[in-house]
Design a protein around this motif. Structure first.
Motif: not given
Lengths: 395, 480
Positions: B468, B436, B345-347, A129-136, B343, B434, B458-459, B359
């Motif tokens: 988050f 966990m 998606l990197m922040p 998805g688009m967001h590293p936090v919102y869609e962790a 994982f 949405y 969260i990570y 957030i």
């Protein structure tokens, strides 16, 4: 809205064997699919004026259209990459059709390639998805597990009843896939086996999820007018629909999780262009996006194949089997081919194309006298849907 | 002279516990008995401090907090202010004073003393003091069993006081008894007889005697003596030597059922003492580490008012036992389990900063045209399509219920594989969320399960801890 019904035709297609193609790179897969298509169309590579190239996992196999350029040596023509998640292949095909319909080109190709088995992991990965936090920690099975849970609740199915209905869809798809030489998985399964398989994203189990495979598929497109000069049995584009909803369904207020606007809109637009009033009756074959069993169930309803909340009855009666009223995923679908993302839309189109020509690879899986077929992919979280309707006659 | 004291307070004990017998059995040695609290794999000192602070405030007076002091010896960041992150997640206003108190088990009482002094001086009206710790003892050591994880928060104020601050006495003492070097994972100690006798007992006695001398008090004047202690036996010895009645005058040291929660322990015991107190009670708190702090509190009539906080007792009772010592080790980062899928998606510090109000503060948007509330902020309304017609609204206090969920076996850590991915509707506006779910038994989750929001880690990615909100089942007691 305008229409390009009967303005363009597919005159050649190719499709690789799908599976764990450890010895083949993305470039090899591109060559395998493209050269089958050139041969099928009876053209030479140099006749291609532009290429729409679909791939998703660019982090692994490069950016832009380099796979197509480097492997095929297309000779300085435009190579236009398309990435729209799971719908990439279909959207590349439809962009190519629109380019021909516009008059800009006479003969073009759409090529979809995906080399998932180079990633080192059996799934598409965590963190989509688009967001590293919102869609962790979103995964694909996770997103679709949310749909199954809500569908069961909304329509009063116990988890056991719901899972058994979904299992029947997978038994059907594996039955179809067992007859398909190019499929990744060709084993028949039973409802019992599906229900006993390991859980992936409850309530979805292993057999509710499609596999991860390597594969490529290719289409050669020209104008309907010129199609006859290439072959006797071109396949015409009758209608299409593409719909992209807002991409955060997870946070969207009141989102039902049992129906998707993108599915409804894309199919309705395609039916309108193709002049289809009753898809359940008028379509002869459909390849729909069965990334997970629940997706296929949902599509039956959002596409108007089954009344809302009643798809289960059609599953139980065998309406979507090879011998049923509307055979769906006659080649085994994503379930048996796996889902090399950028290739799937063109692979599904390949099956419909061959069925409409009466040229299915094995006669026992050829539908009798089909006229109209639908191919469809659905991608994103999921919120983007592309539908193509093909026919073997003008008008 | 302004009267200062404690206007609000709240504790926090993680949902997970480990039976000390499980640890003892693995190492073939005796158990010190009972259970210890264990921070979940998405908790750290920052998240526990946020929990305690939110419990303490219980939705009241967020606007009136002028400062946040954070005390810990296990700060997730060695350089970077942890208090500012906590203040943001607690949704305090930006115009406040924040400071970290660290490096010592007296950090909690030190921060509290500083907060009282600040209120007394008039420089701040309300100072929230949050203390939180999750220290680790050497595998097979007594400390491994004796330590617990937990947090507490108290508001220093001059108004609406539950307990007035009546005075204090402190001593400083340098000795190498309990310490950690920068590179150490585990707490080091010198010989037991030295650290307990010369260190703990003698200095606790000295600070209590000093306080009594300063204010002309005797043991009989004290309703409850609050003595954080390294172990039950030492606690008993101290009580006896100071002349307090164990049955009536001594606050439960929380050692057998929770464990010693480091710099948070003094405040956690103080919170429980206040929760159990009656008007007029005199509370004595004495806390040791490289010296000692003693503080005196008088409980007011306000203790009878209705309070929304979840009590320490509630936290103690609501628990889930960790099944194995292996999980304890991996949750603490002491063994590395097989990696799951990477994982993808990197922040990015910039993206996280831009989205910090969503957030960290959990602010959403309320459309000023149609009233629809959404999370995260939507510039173009989902409902009425108007653009940039919204006001930012705080949403982290909301309660909700599960709309749909899945038990995802691919998404989790290999030592905690099932992620309960949850879609929930929060509040009367049915704000869709949405995320966990945490602190739950996955097999108990259903559509309709009531949930609240909790701030978690969260990570890890690109050297940052990423925090988050998650859902968690609503449990008995309190507002969180």
């Amino acid at each position: 809205m305008g229409s390009i019904k009967d303005e363009v035709a597919i005159i050649g297609m190719g499709c690789t064997k799908f599976g764990e193609r450890w010895d083949m790179g993305a470039e090899d897969l591109a060559i395998e699919a493209a050269y089958e298509a050139f041969e099928d169309a009876g053209i030479e590579k140099k006749e291609i004026e532009a290429c729409w190239f679909s791939t998703v996992m660019s982090s692994v196999i490069g950016v832009s259209g380099t796979v197509a350029m480097d492997s095929l040596k297309l000779g300085n023509i435009p190579v236009i990459r398309n990435e729209n998640w799971c719908a990439s292949g279909h959207i590349a095909l439809l962009e190519a059709c629109m380019a021909v319909a516009s008059g800009a080109y006479d003969v073009v190709m759409a090529l979809g390639v995906e080399k998932l088995k180079d990633t080192g992991f059996p799934g598409l990965g965590t963190g989509r998805g688009m967001h590293p936090v919102y869609e962790a920690r979103r995964t694909s099975p996770g997103s679709f597990g949310l749909i199954a849970q809500r569908y069961f609740k909304t329509y009063g199915l116990s988890v056991e009843e719901g899972r058994e209905t979904l299992a029947k869809i997978e038994v059907k798809n594996h039955d179809n896939g067992s007859l398909c030489p190019k499929a990744h998985f060709r084993n028949k399964i039973t409802v019992e086996k599906v229900l006993k398989a390991p859980v992936i994203a409850w309530p979805l189990g292993l057999f509710d999820c499609c596999g991860n495979s390597d594969g490529a598929a290719c289409a050669i497109i020209t104008t309907a007018e010129k199609a006859g000069s290439f072959r006797q049995d071109p396949i015409f584009l009758k209608g299409f629909g593409i719909s992209a909803d807002a991409m955060m369904p997870h946070f969207r207020p009141e989102f039902s999780w049992t129906s998707f606007e993108a599915l409804k809109t894309s199919s309705r637009k395609a039916y309108e262009m193709a002049g289809i009033k009753n898809p359940r009756e008028e379509l002869d074959v459909a390849e729909v996006h069965d990334c997970f069993s629940i997706t296929e169930l949902l599509i039956y309803e959002d596409f108007g194949f089954s009344p809302r909340g009643k798809a289960r009855e059609d599953v139980d009666s065998g309406f979507f089997t090879r011998e049923g009223g509307l055979p769906v995923n006659i080649d085994g679908g994503l379930k048996c081919f796996g889902h090399p993302i950028g290739a799937s839309g063109l692979r599904m189109t390949y099956e419909v194309y061959k069925q409409l020509q009466g040229k299915a690879d094995l006669p026992e899986r050829q539908i009798k006298d089909p006229r109209l077929g639908l191919a469809h992919t659905f991608g994103g979280p999921p919120q983007i849907s592309a539908v193509a309707i093909l026919g073997n006659e003008m008008g | 002279m302004t009267t200062v004291g404690i206007s609000l307070c709240g504790g926090y004990i993680p949902y997970l516990r480990l039976d000390r017998g499980v640890i003892a059995q693995i190492w073939e040695r005796h158990s010190i008995g009972g259970e210890r609290s264990v921070a979940n794999n998405d908790e750290d000192s920052i998240t526990m401090a946020v929990e305690a602070s939110r419990n303490c405030l219980a939705g009241q007076g967020v606007e009136e907090v002028d400062g946040l002091f954070f005390a810990t010896t296990t700060a997730p960041y060695k350089e970077k202010m942890n208090a500012s992150l906590i203040a943001t997640a607690v949704d305090l206003k930006r115009e406040i004073t924040t400071a970290d108190f660290a490096h010592s088990l007296r950090a909690g009482t030190g921060a509290l003393k500083a907060a009282f002094d600040a209120v007394k001086s008039g420089s701040m009206g309300n100072v929230l003091v949050a203390a939180s710790d999750c220290r680790i003892g050497y595998p097979r050591s007594d400390q491994e069993q004796a330590f617990g994880d937990g947090a507490a928060a108290v508001m220093a104020s001059s108004k609406n006081l539950l307990a007035t601050f009546e005075g204090s006495y402190s001593i400083c003492n340098e000795m190498m008894d309990v310490w950690r070097n920068p590179e150490d994972t585990f707490v080091r100690t010198w010989e037991g007889r030295f650290i307990l006798g010369e260190g703990y007992i003698n200095h606790m006695k000295e600070v209590v005697s000093g306080l009594f001398g300063k204010y002309g008090l005797e043991p009989k004047d004290i309703s409850k003596a609050i003595f954080p202690a390294p172990d039950v036996r030492t606690h008993g010895n101290l009580v006896k030597q100071l002349g307090f009645q164990m049955e009536t005058q001594v606050q439960n040291p929380l050692l057998s059922i929770v464990g010693h929660c480091g710099s948070a322990h003094a405040l956690l015991m103080l919170v429980e003492a206040i929760e159990e107190a009656s008007p007029g009670d005199m509370l004595l708190l004495a806390n040791y580490a490289d010296g000692a702090d003693a503080m005196l509190f008088r409980v007011t009539e306000a203790i009878k008012r209705e309070r929304n906080q979840r009590s320490v007792k509630d936290y103690i009772e609501e628990k889930s036992l960790l099944a194995s010592y292996a999980r304890f080790l991996s949750y603490k980062g002491l063994v590395e389990t097989v990696p799951g899928e990477p994982f993808r998606l990197m922040p990015s510090a910039t993206a996280s900063w831009r989205d910090r109000r969503g957030i960290l503060r959990f602010h959403g948007s309320k459309c000023t045209e149609c009233g629809k509330v959404t999370f995260p902020v939507q510039r173009v309304c989902y409902h009425c399509d108007s653009k940039d017609t919204f006001e930012e609204v705080p949403l982290s206090h909301m309660k909700g219920e599960v709309f749909t969920f899945t038990l995802d076996n691919l998404a989790g850590r290999s030592d905690d594989p099932v992620v309960v991915q949850t879609i929930a509707d929060f509040g009367e506006e049915k704000v869709r969320f949405y995320g966990m779910m945490t602190d739950c038994d996955p097999s108990e989750v259903e559509v309709g399960t009531p949930v609240s929001l909790t701030f978690r880690r969260i990570y890890e990615g690109v050297g940052m801890h990423n925090y988050f909100w998650k859902c968690r089942p609503v449990r008995r007691g309190g507002n969180t």
